[in-house]
Design a protein around this motif. Structure first.
Motif, short mmCIF file in Angstrom:
data_model
loop_
_atom_site.label_atom_id
_atom_site.label_comp_id
_atom_site.label_asym_id
_atom_site.label_seq_id
_atom_site.Cartn_x
_atom_site.Cartn_y
_atom_site.Cartn_z
N ARG A 73 22.09 4.65 58.55
CA ARG A 73 22.34 3.26 58.91
C ARG A 73 22.95 3.11 60.30
N TYR A 74 23.91 3.95 60.65
CA TYR A 74 24.64 3.74 61.90
C TYR A 74 24.14 4.59 63.06
N ILE A 75 23.50 5.70 62.76
CA ILE A 75 23.01 6.54 63.85
C ILE A 75 21.52 6.31 64.09
N LEU A 76 20.72 6.33 63.03
CA LEU A 76 19.28 6.13 63.18
C LEU A 76 18.86 4.66 63.05
N LYS A 77 19.80 3.80 62.67
CA LYS A 77 19.54 2.35 62.52
C LYS A 77 18.44 2.07 61.49
N VAL B 189 25.41 6.65 55.72
CA VAL B 189 26.10 6.35 56.98
C VAL B 189 25.29 6.86 58.17
N PHE B 190 24.78 8.07 58.06
CA PHE B 190 23.98 8.64 59.15
C PHE B 190 22.73 7.80 59.42
N THR C 133 24.57 10.55 54.02
CA THR C 133 23.19 10.23 54.39
C THR C 133 23.05 8.75 54.72
#
Length: 170
Positions: free
Chosen positions: A32-36, A29-30, A27
């Motif tokens: 922070r890196y995908i949804l910023k 990683v998703f 969650t």
């Protein structure tokens, strides 16, 4: 005789903590890196769960007597000497666990009013409570090992090392 119920309980705790840690990490990683979007509480919860996982794992290892150890020299000693040394090791381990309980109790008292940064409703003392809960179970397992010494330590080794040189001579 291994405490099967205790093993099952702590095995389930470790599996559950591992599952939650994986979900939290994915969650984080998703987000922070995908949804910023940064979610700081996931890191703190993961840190707390990691501590629970570690100390629950210590109980599990002691209950199953699976901790990393080198027993080559102990197994070469006479059984009575092996028994005495193992008793001393278990007593020293119980003293260490008691020291951890004592230190964790002092830390809970001194850190109870301090809250976590991203979870202001949760005391940082929770970090130390897991030690106070798990270490008595470790002591219990060490006492059981001493009571059932034959099963834990005096079993014949699965590797017979007495004939190592005979194969070379043949």
């Amino acid at each position: 005789m291994r405490p099967k119920k205790l093993i099952k309980v702590f095995d389930n705790i470790c599996a559950f903590m591992m599952l939650i840690l994986i979900v939290l990490t994915l969650t984080q990683v998703f987000m922070r890196y995908i949804l910023k979007i940064s979610i700081p509480w996931t890191e703190e919860v993961a840190r707390l769960l990691y501590g629970i996982l570690i100390f629950s794992g210590v109980v599990l290892l002691e209950a199953e007597n699976n901790q990393i150890k080198t027993t080559f020299l102990l197994e070469k000693l006479p059984k009575k000497v092996h028994y005495v040394i193992q008793l001393l090791i278990n007593v020293a381990s119980m003293i260490l666990c008691g020291s951890l309980i004592y230190g964790a109790t002092k830390m809970v008292k001194s850190s109870w009013s301090i809250t976590l940064g991203s979870l202001p409703w949760l005391s940082s003392a929770v970090t130390y409570i897991v030690i106070i809960v798990c270490m008595p179970f470790v002591i219990y397992c060490l006492i059981r090992q001493m009571m059932y010494f034959e099963e834990y330590f005096l079993e014949s080794s699965e590797y017979d090392l007495s004939d190592i040189g005979s194969e070379v001579d043949a």
